[in-house]
Design a protein around this motif. Structure first.
Motif, PDB file in Angstrom:
ATOM      1  N   PRO A 245     -12.456   2.485   8.710  1.00  0.00           N
ATOM      2  CA  PRO A 245     -11.418   2.250   7.704  1.00  0.00           C
ATOM      3  C   PRO A 245     -11.742   1.139   6.710  1.00  0.00           C
ATOM      4  O   PRO A 245     -11.504   1.280   5.519  1.00  0.00           O
ATOM      5  N   GLU A 246     -12.296   0.036   7.192  1.00  0.00           N
ATOM      6  CA  GLU A 246     -12.572  -1.096   6.292  1.00  0.00           C
ATOM      7  C   GLU A 246     -13.679  -0.767   5.290  1.00  0.00           C
ATOM      8  O   GLU A 246     -13.581  -1.110   4.123  1.00  0.00           O
TER       9      GLU A 246
ATOM     10  N   ALA B 124      -3.008  -0.522   5.495  1.00  0.00           N
ATOM     11  CA  ALA B 124      -3.206  -1.952   5.228  1.00  0.00           C
ATOM     12  C   ALA B 124      -2.111  -2.464   4.289  1.00  0.00           C
ATOM     13  O   ALA B 124      -1.665  -1.737   3.403  1.00  0.00           O
TER      14      ALA B 124
ATOM     15  N   PRO C 147     -12.262   7.127   6.281  1.00  0.00           N
ATOM     16  CA  PRO C 147     -11.357   6.164   6.930  1.00  0.00           C
ATOM     17  C   PRO C 147     -11.230   6.375   8.434  1.00  0.00           C
ATOM     18  O   PRO C 147     -10.943   5.432   9.169  1.00  0.00           O
TER      19      PRO C 147
ATOM     20  N   ASP D   1      -2.450  -2.025   0.540  1.00  0.00           N
ATOM     21  CA  ASP D   1      -2.332  -0.666  -0.017  1.00  0.00           C
ATOM     22  C   ASP D   1      -0.960  -0.443  -0.657  1.00  0.00           C
ATOM     23  O   ASP D   1      -0.803   0.419  -1.520  1.00  0.00           O
TER      24      ASP D   1
ATOM     25  N   ARG E 214     -10.274   3.228  -3.078  1.00  0.00           N
ATOM     26  CA  ARG E 214      -9.663   2.588  -4.250  1.00  0.00           C
ATOM     27  C   ARG E 214     -10.371   3.017  -5.535  1.00  0.00           C
ATOM     28  O   ARG E 214      -9.720   3.277  -6.544  1.00  0.00           O
TER      29      ARG E 214
ATOM     30  N   CYS F 117      -5.796   8.490   2.200  1.00  0.00           N
ATOM     31  CA  CYS F 117      -6.561   7.553   3.018  1.00  0.00           C
ATOM     32  C   CYS F 117      -5.908   6.175   3.080  1.00  0.00           C
ATOM     33  O   CYS F 117      -6.366   5.310   3.811  1.00  0.00           O
ATOM     34  N   LEU F 118      -4.868   5.961   2.286  1.00  0.00           N
ATOM     35  CA  LEU F 118      -4.228   4.652   2.222  1.00  0.00           C
ATOM     36  C   LEU F 118      -2.984   4.618   3.109  1.00  0.00           C
ATOM     37  O   LEU F 118      -2.547   5.632   3.612  1.00  0.00           O
TER      38      LEU F 118
ATOM     39  N   ARG G  88     -12.356   1.660   2.520  1.00  0.00           N
ATOM     40  CA  ARG G  88     -11.306   1.211   1.608  1.00  0.00           C
ATOM     41  C   ARG G  88     -11.778   1.051   0.161  1.00  0.00           C
ATOM     42  O   ARG G  88     -11.133   1.547  -0.762  1.00  0.00           O
TER      43      ARG G  88
END
Length: 196
Positions: free
Chosen positions: A10-11, A39, A6, A42, A18, A35-36, A14
């Motif tokens: 980051p994108e 956004a 991330p 999240d 997850r 890592c969340l 993701r």
């Protein structure tokens, strides 16, 4: 690697985070939760993980919620103040400047120190738990320089003699030591009161 992804992208990280959250071992789940929080999508995952049975998963979720500015995240952090999750939430509570979290934290600290210095509790074991909670609440106040925190710390400091006399393990002396360390990292007015 999961925790570094991330930071780099980051994108792109993701979906991996997850999937790791759903399929990974407990250690990998904790890393994925870490890592969340940046956004909006999240939030539902973090709210769900904040209710997990495993302490380390709850701690990671609370830390991630501390980075999120959403009202629901503030509500969960505020609830943690009054529950047994306070030890897990100290760091995110210390960092959070959300008004609802600040109000809940300062309100609970004011009530707790009022009850502690009132001296109504006589059981040493119960006093030890109250002292431990007092230390945690103080730790949550470390680094805050707003006027209400400043006033609270100065008010507690005025009762330092009564606080030091509280029995239990940890004892009132331990609470006073924690108070002094928090004041040393506080606003200039708080530091001046400590020096004086």
């Amino acid at each position: 690697r999961l925790m570094l992804m991330p930071r780099l992208d980051p994108e792109a990280a993701r979906p991996h985070g997850r999937r790791s959250l759903e399929e990974g071992s407990p250690e990998v789940r904790v890393a994925a939760i870490g890592c969340l929080g940046d956004a909006p999508d999240d939030l539902p995952l973090l709210l769900e993980q904040a209710k997990a049975r495993a302490k380390d998963v709850r701690a990671a979720a609370l830390a991630a919620l501390g980075r999120c500015g959403a009202e629901e995240a503030a509500r969960v952090l505020s609830d943690a103040i009054r529950r047994d999750d306070l030890p897990l939430a100290v760091e995110p509570l210390r960092r959070s400047r959300h008004p609802a979290v600040t109000d809940a934290l300062l309100g609970e600290a004011e009530r707790h120190f009022e009850a502690l210095t009132a001296g109504k509790e006589k059981d040493a074991k119960a006093l030890g738990k109250q002292n431990e909670r007092a230390c945690l609440l103080l730790e949550c106040l470390k680094g805050r320089e707003d006027a209400r925190t400043e006033a609270l710390l100065l008010s507690i400091f005025e009762n330092v003699g009564r606080l030091a006399a509280v029995k239990g393990t940890p004892g009132g002396g331990d609470v006073v030591e924690r108070l002094i360390s928090v004041m040393a990292a506080g606003s200039p007015a708080v530091q001046s009161a400590l020096i004086d």
